[in-house]
Motif scaffolding. Structure first.
Motif, PDB file in Angstrom:
ATOM      1  N   VAL B  59       8.344  -9.493  -6.424  1.00 26.63           N
ATOM      2  CA  VAL B  59       8.703  -8.921  -7.777  1.00 26.63           C
ATOM      3  C   VAL B  59       9.504  -8.244  -7.177  1.00 26.63           C
ATOM      4  CG1 VAL B  59       8.750  -8.899 -10.293  1.00 26.63           C
ATOM      5  CG2 VAL B  59       7.092 -10.170  -8.913  1.00 26.63           C
ATOM      6  N   PHE B  60       9.191  -7.023  -6.407  1.00 26.06           N
ATOM      7  CA  PHE B  60       9.690  -5.595  -6.806  1.00 26.06           C
ATOM      8  C   PHE B  60      11.363  -5.775  -5.338  1.00 26.06           C
ATOM      9  CE2 PHE B  60       7.802  -2.152  -8.787  1.00 26.06           C
ATOM     10  CZ  PHE B  60       6.870  -3.304  -9.650  1.00 26.06           C
ATOM     11  N   GLU B  61      10.796  -6.790  -4.345  1.00 28.19           N
ATOM     12  CA  GLU B  61      11.947  -7.253  -3.677  1.00 28.19           C
ATOM     13  C   GLU B  61      13.465  -7.035  -4.001  1.00 28.19           C
ATOM     14  OE1 GLU B  61      10.802  -7.614   0.929  1.00 28.19           O
ATOM     15  OE2 GLU B  61       9.793  -8.290  -0.516  1.00 28.19           O
ATOM     16  N   ILE B 105       6.181  -5.021   3.411  1.00 29.71           N
ATOM     17  CA  ILE B 105       6.683  -4.038   2.113  1.00 29.71           C
ATOM     18  C   ILE B 105       4.642  -4.455   1.814  1.00 29.71           C
ATOM     19  CG2 ILE B 105       6.644  -6.188   0.420  1.00 29.71           C
ATOM     20  CD1 ILE B 105       8.298  -4.506  -1.647  1.00 29.71           C
ATOM     21  N   GLU B 106       4.151  -4.929   1.634  1.00 28.59           N
ATOM     22  CA  GLU B 106       2.625  -4.368   1.691  1.00 28.59           C
ATOM     23  C   GLU B 106       2.756  -3.317   3.352  1.00 28.59           C
ATOM     24  OE1 GLU B 106       3.536  -7.282   2.269  1.00 28.59           O
ATOM     25  OE2 GLU B 106       3.262  -9.095   0.206  1.00 28.59           O
ATOM     26  N   SER B 107       3.060  -3.598   4.352  1.00 31.63           N
ATOM     27  CA  SER B 107       2.721  -2.670   5.133  1.00 31.63           C
ATOM     28  C   SER B 107       2.917  -0.661   5.241  1.00 31.63           C
ATOM     29  CB  SER B 107       3.582  -2.660   6.544  1.00 31.63           C
ATOM     30  OG  SER B 107       2.449  -4.324   7.062  1.00 31.63           O
ATOM     31  N   ILE B 108       3.919  -1.432   4.001  1.00 30.05           N
ATOM     32  CA  ILE B 108       5.492  -0.027   3.717  1.00 30.05           C
ATOM     33  C   ILE B 108       4.181   0.569   2.738  1.00 30.05           C
ATOM     34  CG2 ILE B 108       7.330   0.668   3.336  1.00 30.05           C
ATOM     35  CD1 ILE B 108       8.583  -1.538   4.204  1.00 30.05           C
ATOM     36  N   HIS B 109       4.161  -0.362   1.525  1.00 33.39           N
ATOM     37  CA  HIS B 109       3.306   0.150   0.361  1.00 33.39           C
ATOM     38  C   HIS B 109       1.969   1.188   0.984  1.00 33.39           C
ATOM     39  CE1 HIS B 109      -0.214  -0.558  -2.630  1.00 33.39           C
ATOM     40  NE2 HIS B 109       1.098   0.068  -3.723  1.00 33.39           N
ATOM     41  N   ALA B 110       1.285  -0.069   1.695  1.00 28.88           N
ATOM     42  CA  ALA B 110       0.450   1.480   2.406  1.00 28.88           C
ATOM     43  C   ALA B 110       0.236   2.314   3.112  1.00 28.88           C
ATOM     44  CB  ALA B 110      -0.484   0.018   3.617  1.00 28.88           C
ATOM     45  N   THR B 111       1.597   2.422   3.469  1.00 32.00           N
ATOM     46  CA  THR B 111       1.707   3.603   4.438  1.00 32.00           C
ATOM     47  C   THR B 111       2.033   4.970   3.024  1.00 32.00           C
ATOM     48  OG1 THR B 111       2.621   2.761   6.216  1.00 32.00           O
ATOM     49  CG2 THR B 111       3.867   4.119   5.940  1.00 32.00           C
ATOM     50  N   ILE B 112       2.874   4.887   2.670  1.00 29.93           N
ATOM     51  CA  ILE B 112       3.340   5.242   1.735  1.00 29.93           C
ATOM     52  C   ILE B 112       1.594   5.848   0.750  1.00 29.93           C
ATOM     53  CG2 ILE B 112       3.734   5.998  -0.967  1.00 29.93           C
ATOM     54  CD1 ILE B 112       6.828   4.048   0.239  1.00 29.93           C
ATOM     55  N   ARG B 113       0.962   4.597  -0.002  1.00 26.06           N
ATOM     56  CA  ARG B 113       0.094   4.928  -0.524  1.00 26.06           C
ATOM     57  C   ARG B 113      -1.399   5.624   0.295  1.00 26.06           C
ATOM     58  NH1 ARG B 113      -3.618  -0.136  -1.794  1.00 26.06           N
ATOM     59  NH2 ARG B 113      -4.409   0.960   0.093  1.00 26.06           N
ATOM     60  N   ASP B 114      -1.096   5.390   1.627  1.00 28.72           N
ATOM     61  CA  ASP B 114      -3.183   5.924   2.216  1.00 28.72           C
ATOM     62  C   ASP B 114      -2.456   6.806   3.499  1.00 28.72           C
ATOM     63  OD1 ASP B 114      -4.229   4.273   1.229  1.00 28.72           O
ATOM     64  OD2 ASP B 114      -3.709   2.673   2.285  1.00 28.72           O
ATOM     65  N   GLY B 115      -0.654   6.918   3.156  1.00 19.80           N
ATOM     66  CA  GLY B 115      -0.355   7.663   4.746  1.00 19.80           C
ATOM     67  C   GLY B 115      -0.743   7.593   6.419  1.00 19.80           C
ATOM     68  N   ARG B 116      -0.399   8.261   6.823  1.00 20.45           N
ATOM     69  CA  ARG B 116      -0.590   7.596   8.542  1.00 20.45           C
ATOM     70  C   ARG B 116      -0.251   8.810   9.389  1.00 20.45           C
ATOM     71  NH1 ARG B 116      -0.986   2.166   8.641  1.00 20.45           N
ATOM     72  NH2 ARG B 116       0.417   0.826   7.419  1.00 20.45           N
ATOM     73  N   PRO B 117      -1.378   8.786  10.246  1.00 16.38           N
ATOM     74  CA  PRO B 117      -1.503   9.016  11.606  1.00 16.38           C
ATOM     75  C   PRO B 117      -0.052  10.483  11.634  1.00 16.38           C
ATOM     76  CG  PRO B 117      -2.802   7.598  12.376  1.00 16.38           C
ATOM     77  CD  PRO B 117      -1.796   6.990  11.184  1.00 16.38           C
ATOM     78  N   ILE B 132       5.292   2.981  -6.334  1.00 17.74           N
ATOM     79  CA  ILE B 132       5.371   3.493  -4.527  1.00 17.74           C
ATOM     80  C   ILE B 132       6.056   1.997  -4.627  1.00 17.74           C
ATOM     81  CG2 ILE B 132       3.342   2.787  -2.578  1.00 17.74           C
ATOM     82  CD1 ILE B 132       1.750   4.472  -3.655  1.00 17.74           C
ATOM     83  N   TRP B 133       5.402   0.984  -5.024  1.00 17.26           N
ATOM     84  CA  TRP B 133       6.245  -0.555  -4.684  1.00 17.26           C
ATOM     85  C   TRP B 133       7.439  -0.597  -4.989  1.00 17.26           C
ATOM     86  CZ3 TRP B 133       3.645  -3.973  -2.142  1.00 17.26           C
ATOM     87  CH2 TRP B 133       1.902  -4.595  -2.980  1.00 17.26           C
ATOM     88  N   GLU B 134       8.089   0.191  -5.686  1.00 22.80           N
ATOM     89  CA  GLU B 134       9.840   0.236  -6.219  1.00 22.80           C
ATOM     90  C   GLU B 134      10.236   1.430  -4.600  1.00 22.80           C
ATOM     91  OE1 GLU B 134       9.938   2.761  -9.597  1.00 22.80           O
ATOM     92  OE2 GLU B 134      10.076   0.485 -10.538  1.00 22.80           O
ATOM     93  N   LEU B 135      10.083   2.345  -4.313  1.00 25.05           N
ATOM     94  CA  LEU B 135       9.626   2.608  -2.841  1.00 25.05           C
ATOM     95  C   LEU B 135       9.882   1.839  -1.767  1.00 25.05           C
ATOM     96  CD1 LEU B 135       8.031   6.203  -3.521  1.00 25.05           C
ATOM     97  CD2 LEU B 135      10.860   6.579  -3.270  1.00 25.05           C
ATOM     98  N   ALA B 136       8.684   0.774  -1.782  1.00 31.24           N
ATOM     99  CA  ALA B 136       8.809   0.672  -0.481  1.00 31.24           C
ATOM    100  C   ALA B 136       9.141  -0.966  -0.726  1.00 31.24           C
ATOM    101  CB  ALA B 136       7.199  -0.420  -0.864  1.00 31.24           C
ATOM    102  N   ALA B 137      10.013  -1.001  -1.322  1.00 30.29           N
ATOM    103  CA  ALA B 137      11.035  -1.790  -1.440  1.00 30.29           C
ATOM    104  C   ALA B 137      12.464  -1.708  -1.366  1.00 30.29           C
ATOM    105  CB  ALA B 137      11.785  -2.717  -3.193  1.00 30.29           C
ATOM    106  N   PHE B 138      12.456  -0.422  -1.524  1.00 30.85           N
ATOM    107  CA  PHE B 138      14.101   0.791  -1.027  1.00 30.85           C
ATOM    108  C   PHE B 138      14.017   0.515   0.272  1.00 30.85           C
ATOM    109  CE2 PHE B 138      16.541   4.165  -0.184  1.00 30.85           C
ATOM    110  CZ  PHE B 138      17.490   3.988  -0.097  1.00 30.85           C
ATOM    111  N   VAL B 139      12.798   1.320   0.836  1.00 29.20           N
ATOM    112  CA  VAL B 139      12.961   1.558   2.441  1.00 29.20           C
ATOM    113  C   VAL B 139      12.826   0.202   3.093  1.00 29.20           C
ATOM    114  CG1 VAL B 139      11.101   1.764   3.805  1.00 29.20           C
ATOM    115  CG2 VAL B 139      11.251   3.315   2.263  1.00 29.20           C
ATOM    116  N   ARG B 140      12.587  -0.726   2.712  1.00 31.63           N
ATOM    117  CA  ARG B 140      13.438  -1.859   3.090  1.00 31.63           C
ATOM    118  C   ARG B 140      14.417  -2.233   3.076  1.00 31.63           C
ATOM    119  NH1 ARG B 140      10.522  -6.006   5.363  1.00 31.63           N
ATOM    120  NH2 ARG B 140      11.660  -7.620   3.881  1.00 31.63           N
ATOM    121  N   ALA B 141      15.094  -1.625   1.944  1.00 31.84           N
ATOM    122  CA  ALA B 141      16.461  -2.176   2.053  1.00 31.84           C
ATOM    123  C   ALA B 141      17.570  -0.848   2.762  1.00 31.84           C
ATOM    124  CB  ALA B 141      17.137  -1.731   0.342  1.00 31.84           C
ATOM    125  N   LEU B 142      17.369  -0.042   3.318  1.00 30.26           N
ATOM    126  CA  LEU B 142      17.323   1.138   4.329  1.00 30.26           C
ATOM    127  C   LEU B 142      17.610   0.204   5.176  1.00 30.26           C
ATOM    128  CD1 LEU B 142      15.828   4.865   3.856  1.00 30.26           C
ATOM    129  CD2 LEU B 142      17.921   3.969   3.336  1.00 30.26           C
TER     130      LEU B 142
END
Lengths: 324, 177
Positions: B59-61, B105-117, B132-142
C-alpha cells in the motif's frame, strides 16, 4: 449598515486598535464614502433622462452648434473629475503607505514569525544569544510600542493578518518580508492565516497579546527560563515517556534533551491560551484529546497518531500541564 | 459515432487515478513495533529478510501521499545527517543499487525500526509504525525503486538531486532493452 455592525471588535479591520490599522480603516471608509457619492451621482444622471418623456426625434443631420458644445463641455468636465478623483485616491493611498512604513522606524523589538503548515513559529531576536526566545502561535508585545515582525515560511505561502492591528502580509518560503505594527492598548488580538495553505488553513490562527511594559518584561524573562522540572510522580513518568516516545523527534522542551525544531516549542506550553494554533483552548482535557487523536481534531496536520495507552497519555499530559 | 460509451470509459479510467494519492492520516495507533519478528538476520549481508505478512508494504510503496510524507520526514528526522540526501557520508549511500540488508521495503522498515550494526540507530518507539513505512517507501524511491507515477516530484526549494520521479527506473537500469 446592519451587516457592518457585526464587524466591530474581535478580528475586524473596521475596529482599529493600532496606528497601522487606523490608517487603513480611515482609507477604507474614505474610499467607500467617495465611491458611494460618485455612484449615486452617476445613477442620478442616468435615471433622470430615463424617467423623462423622450423628446420627438428630429432630423439627425441637423445639429445645433451651441447645444453640441455644451454637451461636449459636460463630458470633458466629467472626465476631468474622474481623473482628478483617481489621482487623488492614488495620492491618498501613497501617503497612507508612507505612514505605515514609518511606524517601525523606532521599533523596540524584532520578532521573526515563520509560517509552517499549520502553525506559527515565533522567535524573539536579541543580540545576546541567551536572550533569544522561541515560542509558537502567541505573540506577546509591549502595548504602545512599535514592533517589527520579520516574516517568512518554510513550506508554502502563508499570510499573516491581524486585522485589528495591521494589513496582511505574505509569508514566502526563502524570502523575508517586514511588517511593522503597534497596539495602542493592551488586549488580545486574533489573527488568521490569510492565504490558502492546505488542508488546515482555517485552523491556523495566531494571537497578538499586547501587555503593559512591566507585564511584558516579566513574561519574556519567564519564558526564557528552561522548562519547569516535573513535580509529581505521574509528571516525572510523563517526562521520561516524552523523551522515549515519538514526541521527542519533533518537539523541543528547553532544559531537556528534546530538541526537535520542526514542531512547536513546548517549553512553556501550558502558559499559552490555546493549542494547535488556536484550534482548542488550553486545558488538560484538550491536551489529552489533541495527543490521543490529532487527526480527528485537525485532519491532515503533521502531528501523527502516536500509540500511547491510557496511563502513558495521562502521564504525558500531567507533565505538559506543568510546563507553565 | 457514439461518444457516450467512450467518454464513460475515459471517466472511469480517470477515477482510477485517484487512488494514487489516497490519504489515511488516521492509522491504527501503533508505535514502531509492527507484528514483524525482530531482526535476527542482521549478519547476512545482502540477505533478504523473510517476506512479512504486513499488507502495508504494498500500500505504502505505490502511494504518492505516503512517499511525499516519507520525503518530508526524511528531512525532519535528519536522515541526511548521515546519509546526505541519499548520497551517503557517515552512513551508506541510498541512491545506488547496493543494499547491505536487502532492497525490499520490509528490510528497510526493519533497518529503521531496529537499527543495524555500526551506526544505524534503532527508531523503535521513536517513530510511529506508519511513518517508518513512509520513510522506507521513500528510501526505495531515492534509487528509482518506486513507481514513477507516485514518486515525489519537484521540491519547493533547492534540490540536491533530480526529483525522485525523474530517476532512471531501477528495474531496467544498466540492462539493454
Amino acid at each position: 449598515m446592519l451587516l457592518l455592525a457585526g464587524c466591530s471588535g474581535w478580528q475586524s479591520a473596521l475596529d482599529p486598535k493600532g496606528p497601522a490599522a487606523g490608517e487603513l480603516a480611515w482609507l477604507i471608509w474614505f474610499f467607500t464614502a467617495l465611491c458611494t457619492v460618485v455612484w449615486l451621482l452617476v445613477m442620478a444622471v442616468l435615471i433622470v433622462p430615463l424617467a423623462r418623456r423622450p423628446a420627438p426625434v428630429g432630423d439627425p443631420l441637423v445639429l445645433d452648434a451651441a447645444a453640441e458644445r455644451s454637451k461636449m463641455r459636460i463630458v470633458v468636465a466629467a472626465l476631468a473629475a474622474t481623473a482628478l478623483i483617481l489621482v487623488g485616491l492614488t495620492l491618498l493611498s501613497y501617503f497612507a503607505n508612507r505612514t505605515l512604513a514609518a511606524i517601525g522606524s523606532d521599533a523596540v523589538l524584532t520578532i521573526r514569525v515563520t509560517g509552517h503548515q499549520w502553525w506559527w513559529e515565533v522567535r524573539y531576536e536579541n543580540d545576546q544569544p541567551n536572550r533569544i526566545l522561541t515560542t509558537a502561535n502567541e505573540i506577546h508585545i509591549p502595548a504602545g510600542e512599535p514592533v517589527r515582525l520579520v516574516v517568512a515560511s518554510t513550506d508554502v505561502i502563508h499570510s499573516f493578518w491581524v486585522p485589528n492591528l495591521s494589513g496582511k502580509l505574505d509569508l514566502i518560503p526563502g524570502h523575508e518580508n517586514v511588517l511593522d505594527l503597534k497596539a495602542d492598548k493592551p488586549g488580545v488580538y486574533r489573527g488568521q492565516c490569510a492565504e490558502f495553505c492546505g488542508a488546515q488553513h482555517a485552523n491556523m490562527s495566531t494571537f497578538i497579546i499586547a501587555e503593559p511594559r512591566p507585564v511584558f518584561d516579566a513574561w519574556l524573562n519567564d519564558q526564557l527560563r528552561p522548562a519547569a522540572a516535573p513535580v509529581s510522580a505521574e509528571a516525572k513518568t510523563g517526562h521520561d515517556l516524552f523523551l522515549k516516545r515519538p514526541c521527542v523527534m519533533c518537539h523541543k522542551i528547553g532544559g531537556t534533551i528534546a530538541g526537535g525544531t520542526v514542531a512547536p516549542n513546548l517549553t512553556h506550553i501550558a502558559s499559552r491560551q490555546t493549542l494547535a494554533a488556536g484550534t482548542l483552548a488550553m486545558s488538560r482535557g484538550n491536551l489529552a484529546a489533541w495527543i490521543a487523536d490529532p487527526q480527528g481534531i485537525k485532519p491532515g496536520a503533521h502531528m501523527p497518531v502516536v500509540g500511547l495507552n491510557g496511563d502513558e497519555l495521562n502521564a504525558i499530559v500531567a507533565y505538559l500541564e506543568g510546563l507553565k | 459515432m457514439k461518444r457516450g460509451p467512450l467518454l464513460l470509459v475515459f471517466a472511469i479510467l480517470a477515477v482510477a487515478g485517484c487512488q494514487r494519492e489516497e490519504r489515511d492520516t488516521r492509522p491504527q495507533s501503533a508505535l514502531g513495533s509492527g507484528d514483524q519478528p525482530a531482526a535476527v538476520t542482521a549478519l547476512e549481508p545482502g540477505g533478504q529478510r523473510p517476506a512479512s505478512s504486513d499488507t502495508k508494504a504494498g500500500v505504502f510503496e505505490a502511494n504518492a501521499f505516503h512517499l511525499s510524507e516519507g520525503k518530508r520526514l526524511f528531512n525532519w528526522f535528519n536522515c541526511s545527517g548521515c546519509h546526505a540526501n541519499g548520497g551517503g557520508g557517515m552512513g551508506p549511500a541510498l541512491m545506488d543499487q547496493k543494499w547491505l540488508y536487502g532492497s525490499s521495503i520490509e528490510s528497510i522498515h526493519a533497518t529503521i525500526r531496529d537499527g543495524r550494526p555500526n551506526g544505524m540507530p534503532s527508531f523503535r518507539d521513536k517513530i510511529p509504525d506508519d511513518q517508518i513505512w513512509e520513510l522506507a517507501a521513500f528510501v526505495r524511491a531515492l534509487s528509482g525503486n518506486a513507481p514513477k507515477s507516485a514518486a515525489p516530484s519537484r521540491d519547493d526549494d533547492m534540490m540536491p538531486h533530480p526529483s525522485e520521479n525523474r530517476l532512471p527506473d531501477a528495474a531496467t537500469l544498466g540492462k539493454s532493452p
